[in-house]
Design a protein around this motif. Structure first.
Motif, PDB file in Angstrom:
ATOM      1  N   ASP A 193      84.565 100.513  57.548  1.00 23.68           N
ATOM      2  CA  ASP A 193      83.764  99.293  57.740  1.00 23.68           C
ATOM      3  C   ASP A 193      84.065  98.648  59.098  1.00 23.68           C
ATOM      4  N   VAL A 194      85.335  98.650  59.486  1.00 23.22           N
ATOM      5  CA  VAL A 194      85.717  98.085  60.778  1.00 23.22           C
ATOM      6  C   VAL A 194      85.091  98.885  61.910  1.00 23.22           C
ATOM      7  N   ALA A 195      85.135 100.227  61.786  1.00 23.32           N
ATOM      8  CA  ALA A 195      84.559 101.082  62.824  1.00 23.32           C
ATOM      9  C   ALA A 195      83.063 100.833  62.976  1.00 23.32           C
ATOM     10  N   GLU A 196      82.351 100.719  61.850  1.00 17.93           N
ATOM     11  CA  GLU A 196      80.902 100.484  61.904  1.00 17.93           C
ATOM     12  C   GLU A 196      80.596  99.115  62.501  1.00 17.93           C
ATOM     13  N   ALA A 197      81.373  98.087  62.107  1.00 18.30           N
ATOM     14  CA  ALA A 197      81.125  96.731  62.617  1.00 18.30           C
ATOM     15  C   ALA A 197      81.401  96.628  64.105  1.00 18.30           C
ATOM     16  N   ASP A 223      91.900 103.515  64.709  1.00 18.07           N
ATOM     17  CA  ASP A 223      93.280 103.906  64.440  1.00 18.07           C
ATOM     18  C   ASP A 223      94.164 103.633  65.660  1.00 18.07           C
ATOM     19  N   ARG A 224      93.663 103.946  66.853  1.00 20.98           N
ATOM     20  CA  ARG A 224      94.439 103.685  68.070  1.00 20.98           C
ATOM     21  C   ARG A 224      94.715 102.186  68.241  1.00 20.98           C
ATOM     22  N   VAL A 225      93.686 101.377  67.996  1.00 16.33           N
ATOM     23  CA  VAL A 225      93.854  99.935  68.169  1.00 16.33           C
ATOM     24  C   VAL A 225      94.841  99.387  67.142  1.00 16.33           C
ATOM     25  N   LEU A 226      94.691  99.775  65.874  1.00 21.08           N
ATOM     26  CA  LEU A 226      95.560  99.258  64.819  1.00 21.08           C
ATOM     27  C   LEU A 226      97.019  99.650  65.036  1.00 21.08           C
ATOM     28  N   ASN A 227      97.216 100.816  65.636  1.00 21.68           N
ATOM     29  CA  ASN A 227      98.576 101.302  65.854  1.00 21.68           C
ATOM     30  C   ASN A 227      99.074 101.056  67.273  1.00 21.68           C
ATOM     31  N   ARG A 280      86.642  94.125  70.628  1.00 21.30           N
ATOM     32  CA  ARG A 280      85.587  94.324  69.619  1.00 21.30           C
ATOM     33  C   ARG A 280      86.193  94.707  68.274  1.00 21.30           C
ATOM     34  N   VAL A 281      87.190  95.582  68.302  1.00 18.37           N
ATOM     35  CA  VAL A 281      87.816  96.011  67.046  1.00 18.37           C
ATOM     36  C   VAL A 281      88.549  94.843  66.396  1.00 18.37           C
ATOM     37  N   GLU A 282      89.304  94.101  67.189  1.00 20.96           N
ATOM     38  CA  GLU A 282      90.045  92.962  66.629  1.00 20.96           C
ATOM     39  C   GLU A 282      89.107  91.894  66.094  1.00 20.96           C
ATOM     40  N   ALA A 283      87.976  91.686  66.749  1.00 19.43           N
ATOM     41  CA  ALA A 283      86.985  90.727  66.251  1.00 19.43           C
ATOM     42  C   ALA A 283      86.403  91.201  64.930  1.00 19.43           C
ATOM     43  N   ALA A 284      86.160  92.508  64.807  1.00 22.34           N
ATOM     44  CA  ALA A 284      85.623  93.051  63.553  1.00 22.34           C
ATOM     45  C   ALA A 284      86.650  92.918  62.428  1.00 22.34           C
ATOM     46  N   VAL A 285      87.908  93.158  62.752  1.00 18.30           N
ATOM     47  CA  VAL A 285      88.979  93.005  61.763  1.00 18.30           C
ATOM     48  C   VAL A 285      89.020  91.570  61.237  1.00 18.30           C
ATOM     49  N   ALA A 286      88.938  90.599  62.172  1.00 16.65           N
ATOM     50  CA  ALA A 286      88.988  89.191  61.772  1.00 16.65           C
ATOM     51  C   ALA A 286      87.750  88.798  60.982  1.00 16.65           C
ATOM     52  N   ARG A 287      86.580  89.269  61.409  1.00 15.74           N
ATOM     53  CA  ARG A 287      85.321  88.894  60.755  1.00 15.74           C
ATOM     54  C   ARG A 287      85.244  89.448  59.331  1.00 15.74           C
TER      55      ARG A 287
END
Length: 341
Positions: A7-11, A20-24, A36-43
Motif C-alpha cells: 500500500d505504501v509503494a502504491e501511494a 524497503d530501502r527507505v524503511l531500512n 514521498r515514501v515517508e509522506a505515504a507512511v504518515a498518511r
C-alpha cells in the motif's frame, strides 16, 4: 485492515524495493523519493512489524552489560536482572552478556570497551566512570556505530546514546529534605559517605544534597565527604573514625553502597541511635536497618526496570524507532519502615 508495504509503494508511486530501502535507511534513494515514501507512511498510518522483519532478515541483537564487580549488593542485583531480562528477551532474538569490570577504575572500563568486537556486538550498557579513557573509548564505539547507554551513573558530556537511571541530583535533594525534616530543628553536623567522587552519580547526589541543606537547613553543616569505595569494611572504618572525632554529628547520608559497614557501626554504639540516617538502595541489609530503626529512610531505584529499559532503548536505537520516554523513566522511590514492600 492495517496498511501494508505494498500500500505504501502504491501511494508513493515507487517499487517495493524502494520502500524497503527507505524503511531500512539504505543508500541509493533520492531525497525527493524518500520524502514521498515517508509522506505515504504518515498518511496511511503504516507501522512496520519489526519482529517479523527482523525474523525474515535473521537479525539478532547482542548486548553487553559492563557492571562493576565486587560486593555491592545493588550491582549484583542489576547484574542478575540483566541476565533475567535477557532470558525473557531471547524470543526477540536478543542475547545478553554480562561482563564484570573493577569498580571506580576508568582505565579498566576503557580496556573492556576497547576489547569488544564491534563486528559481533550490537550495543553496550555500562555503569560509567568519569575519566578521559572512558570518554575516548566511548567515542571509538560511537564511530563504529555501536550505541551505548549508561546505567545508574551518567556521563552526559561523553559519546553515549542514552542514560538509564534516576535523577541523582534530585535524589540528593530528597535525602537532604528527609534529614532536615527528621532532625526537627536540631543544630549539628551531617556526615557524608560516598563510594567515590570519581563517579558522577555520587557527585550529583552530593551536589543536590548541598543545595537543599544550604538553602533550607542552614543550621546544619555538612562535613567533607568520606570515601568508602562501596565496600562495607572500608565504609565502616572511615565512619567509625569520623563519629569518634566529631561529637556534633546528628545525621548521616550514605551516598553510595557499603550499607553493611554503616549498620555495623551504628549497631555497636547505642549513642548513635539518635542519628538521622538516609541511605540508598533497598537491599536486604537496608531493609533490616529500616525495620530495626537504624535507618530512617532509604532512597531506591528499580534495578529490573533499568535492565529492561536498557534493552528496549538499545533495540529502539538500532531499529530507528522512537524511545518511549515515559516508559523508560526511572523513578526515585522512598522507603520508610512503615511502607516496606
Amino acid at each position: 485492515m492495517r496498511p501494508t508495504v505494498r500500500d505504501v509503494a502504491e501511494a508513493a508511486g515507487v517499487s517495493l524495493a524502494t520502500v524497503d530501502r527507505v524503511l531500512n535507511r539504505r543508500a541509493g534513494v533520492r531525497e525527493a523519493t524518500i520524502a514521498r515514501v515517508e509522506a505515504a507512511v504518515a498518511r496511511l498510518g503504516f507501522v512496520r512489524d519489526l519482529a517479523a522483519a527482523n525474523l525474515a532478515k535473521q537479525r539478532s541483537y547482542r548486548f553487553v552489560f559492563l557492571i562493576p564487580s565486587g560486593p555491592n549488593t545493588f550491582m549484583r542485583a542489576l547484574e542478575q536482572q540483566a541476565i533475567e531480562a535477557g532470558r525473557r528477551a531471547a524470543l526477540d532474538r536478543v542475547e545478553i552478556e554480562v561482563a564484570p569490570v573493577p569498580p571506580f577504575d576508568g582505565a579498566a572500563l576503557a580496556r573492556a570497551l576497547d576489547a569488544l568486537d564491534t563486528r559481533a556486538v550490537s550495543g553496550v550498557a555500562l555503569v560509567a566512570t568519569d575519566s578521559a579513557e572512558v570518554r575516548e573509548a566511548l567515542t571509538r564505539l560511537h564511530q563504529a556505530g555501536i550505541p551505548a547507554v549508561t546505567l545508574v551513573s551518567d556521563v552526559p558530556a561523553f559519546r553515549r546514546s542514552h542514560y538509564v537511571g534516576i535523577d541523582n541530583v534530585a535524589a540528593g535533594r530528597t535525602a537532604a529534605s528527609l534529614i532536615g525534616r527528621f532532625a526537627g530543628g536540631r543544630r549539628g553536623r551531617i556526615a557524608l559517605i560516598a563510594g567515590s567522587m570519581l563517579v558522577r552519580d555520587h557527585v550529583e547526589r552530593r551536589m543536590g544534597f548541598d543545595q537543599v541543606i544550604r538553602s533550607e537547613f542552614p543550621h546544619l553543616d555538612c562535613l567533607p565527604v568520606l570515601e568508602g569505595r562501596d565496600d562495607a569494611e572500608t565504609t565502616g572504618r572511615v565512619l567509625a573514625a569520623c563519629l569518634a572525632e566529631e561529637p556534633d554529628v546528628i545525621g548521616l547520608y550514605n551516598i553510595g553502597a557499603g550499607n553493611r559497614g554503616v549498620i555495623d557501626v551504628l549497631s555497636r554504639n547505642p549513642a548513635y541511635r539518635d542519628l538521622v540516617v538516609v541511605a540508598h538502595e533497598l537491599t536486604p541489609h537496608a531493609r533490616r536497618a529500616l525495620r530495626e530503626g537504624l535507618f530512617d529512610a532509604v532512597i531506591a531505584q528499580d534495578a529490573g526496570h533499568e535492565a529492561r529499559s536498557a534493552i528496549r532503548i538499545l533495540k529502539a536505537l538500532i531499529d530507528g524507532t522512537p524511545v518511549v520516554e515515559g516508559q523508560e523513566h526511572i523513578r526515585i522511590e522512598i522507603y520508610l519502615r512503615d511502607n516496606l514492600p
